[in-house]
Design a protein around this motif. Structure first.
Motif, PDB file in Angstrom:
ATOM      1  N   PRO A 240       0.795  -1.233   0.000  1.00 28.44           N
ATOM      2  CA  PRO A 240       0.000   0.000   0.000  1.00 28.44           C
ATOM      3  C   PRO A 240       0.822   1.275   0.000  1.00 28.44           C
ATOM      4  O   PRO A 240       0.335   2.323  -0.420  1.00 28.44           O
ATOM      5  CB  PRO A 240      -0.811  -0.117   1.296  1.00 28.44           C
ATOM      6  CG  PRO A 240      -0.026  -1.033   2.163  1.00 28.44           C
ATOM      7  CD  PRO A 240       0.632  -1.997   1.243  1.00 28.44           C
ATOM      8  N   ILE A 241       2.052   1.204   0.482  1.00 27.06           N
ATOM      9  CA  ILE A 241       2.852   2.421   0.628  1.00 27.06           C
ATOM     10  C   ILE A 241       3.650   2.690  -0.631  1.00 27.06           C
ATOM     11  O   ILE A 241       3.932   3.829  -0.985  1.00 27.06           O
ATOM     12  CB  ILE A 241       3.848   2.243   1.803  1.00 27.06           C
ATOM     13  CG1 ILE A 241       3.082   1.924   3.078  1.00 27.06           C
ATOM     14  CG2 ILE A 241       4.698   3.466   2.010  1.00 27.06           C
ATOM     15  CD1 ILE A 241       2.159   3.009   3.516  1.00 27.06           C
ATOM     16  N   GLU A 242       4.029   1.609  -1.299  1.00 32.67           N
ATOM     17  CA  GLU A 242       4.920   1.754  -2.438  1.00 32.67           C
ATOM     18  C   GLU A 242       4.201   2.412  -3.600  1.00 32.67           C
ATOM     19  O   GLU A 242       3.035   2.179  -3.836  1.00 32.67           O
ATOM     20  CB  GLU A 242       5.422   0.372  -2.908  1.00 32.67           C
ATOM     21  CG  GLU A 242       5.889  -0.531  -1.795  1.00 32.67           C
ATOM     22  CD  GLU A 242       7.243  -0.139  -1.240  1.00 32.67           C
ATOM     23  OE1 GLU A 242       7.907   0.694  -1.884  1.00 32.67           O
ATOM     24  OE2 GLU A 242       7.603  -0.649  -0.170  1.00 32.67           O
ATOM     25  N   ARG A 243       4.926   3.231  -4.345  1.00 35.92           N
ATOM     26  CA  ARG A 243       4.377   3.834  -5.555  1.00 35.92           C
ATOM     27  C   ARG A 243       5.345   3.547  -6.700  1.00 35.92           C
ATOM     28  O   ARG A 243       6.544   3.427  -6.493  1.00 35.92           O
ATOM     29  CB  ARG A 243       4.225   5.346  -5.393  1.00 35.92           C
ATOM     30  CG  ARG A 243       3.103   5.757  -4.443  1.00 35.92           C
ATOM     31  CD  ARG A 243       1.733   5.430  -5.019  1.00 35.92           C
ATOM     32  NE  ARG A 243       0.643   5.815  -4.140  1.00 35.92           N
ATOM     33  CZ  ARG A 243       0.163   5.067  -3.146  1.00 35.92           C
ATOM     34  NH1 ARG A 243       0.687   3.872  -2.905  1.00 35.92           N
ATOM     35  NH2 ARG A 243      -0.830   5.495  -2.395  1.00 35.92           N
ATOM     36  N   LEU A 244       4.781   3.428  -7.903  1.00 36.15           N
ATOM     37  CA  LEU A 244       5.609   3.140  -9.066  1.00 36.15           C
ATOM     38  C   LEU A 244       5.658   4.393  -9.926  1.00 36.15           C
ATOM     39  O   LEU A 244       4.617   4.961 -10.266  1.00 36.15           O
ATOM     40  CB  LEU A 244       4.987   1.987  -9.859  1.00 36.15           C
ATOM     41  CG  LEU A 244       4.634   0.737  -9.044  1.00 36.15           C
ATOM     42  CD1 LEU A 244       3.814  -0.237  -9.887  1.00 36.15           C
ATOM     43  CD2 LEU A 244       5.902   0.058  -8.545  1.00 36.15           C
ATOM     44  N   ASP A 245       6.850   4.819 -10.293  1.00 38.64           N
ATOM     45  CA  ASP A 245       6.977   6.013 -11.122  1.00 38.64           C
ATOM     46  C   ASP A 245       6.371   5.742 -12.487  1.00 38.64           C
ATOM     47  O   ASP A 245       6.696   4.748 -13.141  1.00 38.64           O
ATOM     48  CB  ASP A 245       8.453   6.412 -11.269  1.00 38.64           C
ATOM     49  CG  ASP A 245       8.971   7.034  -9.983  1.00 38.64           C
ATOM     50  OD1 ASP A 245       8.172   7.726  -9.305  1.00 38.64           O
ATOM     51  OD2 ASP A 245      10.148   6.819  -9.646  1.00 38.64           O
ATOM     52  N   SER A 246       5.486   6.640 -12.899  1.00 41.21           N
ATOM     53  CA  SER A 246       4.750   6.434 -14.139  1.00 41.21           C
ATOM     54  C   SER A 246       4.613   7.778 -14.841  1.00 41.21           C
ATOM     55  O   SER A 246       5.180   8.784 -14.399  1.00 41.21           O
ATOM     56  CB  SER A 246       3.379   5.845 -13.779  1.00 41.21           C
ATOM     57  OG  SER A 246       2.663   5.504 -14.941  1.00 41.21           O
ATOM     58  N   ALA A 247       3.874   7.780 -15.931  1.00 40.46           N
ATOM     59  CA  ALA A 247       3.610   9.039 -16.625  1.00 40.46           C
ATOM     60  C   ALA A 247       2.242   8.946 -17.262  1.00 40.46           C
ATOM     61  O   ALA A 247       1.709   7.856 -17.476  1.00 40.46           O
ATOM     62  CB  ALA A 247       4.667   9.309 -17.694  1.00 40.46           C
ATOM     63  N   GLY A 248       1.683  10.108 -17.565  1.00 35.30           N
ATOM     64  CA  GLY A 248       0.364  10.114 -18.181  1.00 35.30           C
ATOM     65  C   GLY A 248       0.005  11.506 -18.627  1.00 35.30           C
ATOM     66  O   GLY A 248       0.872  12.362 -18.784  1.00 35.30           O
ATOM     67  N   ILE A 249      -1.291  11.711 -18.834  1.00 34.73           N
ATOM     68  CA  ILE A 249      -1.790  12.994 -19.300  1.00 34.73           C
ATOM     69  C   ILE A 249      -2.523  13.659 -18.141  1.00 34.73           C
ATOM     70  O   ILE A 249      -3.343  13.014 -17.486  1.00 34.73           O
ATOM     71  CB  ILE A 249      -2.782  12.789 -20.466  1.00 34.73           C
ATOM     72  CG1 ILE A 249      -2.189  11.865 -21.540  1.00 34.73           C
ATOM     73  CG2 ILE A 249      -3.256  14.126 -21.009  1.00 34.73           C
ATOM     74  CD1 ILE A 249      -1.261  12.508 -22.503  1.00 34.73           C
ATOM     75  N   ALA A 250      -2.229  14.936 -17.926  1.00 33.86           N
ATOM     76  CA  ALA A 250      -2.931  15.705 -16.890  1.00 33.86           C
ATOM     77  C   ALA A 250      -3.761  16.781 -17.571  1.00 33.86           C
ATOM     78  O   ALA A 250      -3.252  17.512 -18.422  1.00 33.86           O
ATOM     79  CB  ALA A 250      -1.944  16.328 -15.920  1.00 33.86           C
TER      80      ALA A 250
END
Ligand SMILES: *Cc1c(COP(=O)(O)O)cnc(C)c1O
Length: 470
Positions: A398-408
């Motif tokens: 639950p704590i870990e995050r994966l670096d990603s990319a997308g559209i904002a």
């Protein structure tokens, strides 16, 4: 009402049913469905006529009937694009299956198959036999059984081995997994008595020792899959709990939650406890889900000691919680992939998505950006590529995050309402697109958009219709 009145000119249901196009709809969807839609539409038109509206042309009326029948009969369970940034999204069906699993379940669904039939002896068999050897080979367990999901696995285990007796669990592990799965409630419905020991942040071996008496059925560890207690904490290592339980002749069981069979560090991901580790630490039984990190169909696996598994399988509730041939076919095919871990990430979609690099998601964002800009050019929003943080989901890490990319997508000025309109328009596409709104931005995380589905995603943007409420 005279002949020229628009009411009189409205065609009757029976006249409409004579039309060849409508007949084709009846052939496809059944008379009752089509008549129901026609009646509804005629009612609406009559109301509109009463308010001074216009009589629609026949061609237009036929077209409206066609659309409403098609909309009404469209399957409810439709594929969507999961751009939420949560890979194993429970509300979106968790892990997508590998092609191998899909092929296997289609074959099993279409044909009679040896589900509970021993092909060597020609006698009745046990459906668990289809996967038990494979599960044991992969986990090192002596025996295994499969039920509907991990909640069912925990329930069946408790109901079989701890009914009217005590189960000792650390206070720090009384988890609630979305929906109604809460460890204390599962205990109660399974007929077991929960004994909480320790405190929320610290539990010691002596806490467990002090709780044991002759009504104790087992010691249990629940993987705190969807939260993390940090700071001044202490938990008892599994091997110590196992020794304590065994010294009293009691079983030690682990609800692993997600549970994987491979070391996720091999794919650059954080470590998540494996079923093998639980068994190696001395657990007598370990339970885990089939459709979380394992990447298979919804199922719950119970692995461990042969005598305990045999007792569990004799519980009449096992029959109520058993899985179908379709699930078993998909599960067997998924598990077979684990024999070749080198190719796992290319075959198990969820693992591939979890392992996807940020630069790869960034490249996807660059390909899609111009198309979203075109589709939304009339709206007062700024659209840009943004670094994002995805999560694994389904309560794993639950704590870990994966670096990603997308559209904002951000509104110009303070008109945040436009984001909700765009979000709704994306959801209304033929294959709905599900993103997330965070800090006044609509975010589309591209980690879970497979490369070979980008064209489908782009093409349907032409149909995007944003309601103008701002
Ligand atoms: C997810 C989870 C469950 C429930 O599993 P399902 O397969 O969704 O029924 C139970 N316990 C833990 C610790 C979990 O993470």
């Amino acid at each position: 009402m005279n002949e020229r009145s628009p009411f009189a000119q409205l065609p009757s249901v029976s006249r409409l049913l004579e039309n060849a196009d409508i007949q084709a709809l009846v052939h496809e969807h059944g008379q009752a469905t089509v008549v129901h839609q026609i009646r509804g539409l005629l009612d609406e038109i009559r109301k509109s006529l009463a308010d001074g509206g216009q009589l629609p042309a026949t061609e237009q009326l036929l077209q409206t009937i066609r659309h409403s029948v098609i909309a009404h009969t469209r399957p409810r369970l439709r594929p969507v694009f999961n751009l939420t940034g949560t890979v194993l999204h429970t509300n979106l069906g968790r892990a997508p299956l590998a092609d191998e699993a899909v092929d296997a379940l289609v074959l099993a669904a279409r044909n009679p198959c040896a589900l509970e039939y021993d092909l060597e002896t020609g006698k009745r068999g046990d459906r668990d036999d289809l996967v038990e050897k494979l599960i044991c080979e992969l986990t090192g367990a002596e025996a295994a059984t499969v039920v509907n999901n991990n909640a069912a696995a925990v329930f069946l285990l408790l109901n079989t081995l701890a009914r009217d007796r005590k189960v000792v669990v650390s206070r720090g592990e009384l988890v609630e997994i979305g929906g109604a799965f809460r460890i204390p409630d599962v205990m109660t419905s399974a007929g077991a008595r929960l004994v909480e020991v320790g405190t929320t942040n610290r539990t010691h071996l002596r806490d467990f020792e002090g709780a044991l008496d002759d009504e104790t059925a087992m010691l249990m560890k629940v993987h705190t899959s969807n939260y993390s207690i940090q700071g001044f904490t202490h938990t008892v290592p599994e091997a110590e709990l196992a020794s304590l339980a065994h010294a009293q002749g009691l079983p030690f069981v682990i609800d692993l939650g997600s549970g994987t069979l491979v070391n996720l560090e091999n794919w650059g991901l954080p470590h998540e406890p494996t079923a093998q580790e639980g068994l190696a630490a001395g657990a007598d039984l370990v339970t885990f889900s089939g459709d979380k990190l394992l990447g298979g169909p919804q199922a719950g696996l119970i692995v461990g000691r042969k005598d305990l598994i045999a007792t569990i399988k004799r519980n009449p509730l096992k029959r109520a919680l058993r899985v179908s041939k379709i699930t078993l076919a998909a599960l067997e095919a998924t598990l077979r992939l684990y024999r070749n871990p080198q190719r796992l990430a290319e075959r198990l979609l969820a693992l591939g998505q979890l392992a996807r690099s940020q630069s790869d998601t960034q490249a996807a964002a660059e390909r899609l950006l111009p198309h979203l800009q075109t589709a939304l050019r009339k709206h007062s929003v700024d659209i840009e590529i943004a670094p994002l943080r995805s999560q694994i989901g389904s309560g794993s890490l639950p704590i870990e995050r994966l670096d990603s990319a997308g559209i904002a997508i951000s509104p110009r000025g303070k008109k945040v309402g436009i984001l909700h309109s765009i979000e709704a328009a994306l959801r209304a596409l033929p294959r709905p697109v599900i993103g997330r709104i965070e800090n006044d931005r609509l975010l589309l995380d591209l980690r879970c958009l497979p490369r070979d589905q980008e064209t489908e995603f782009i093409v349907q943007l032409e149909q995007l219709k944003v309601a103008s409420r701002c």
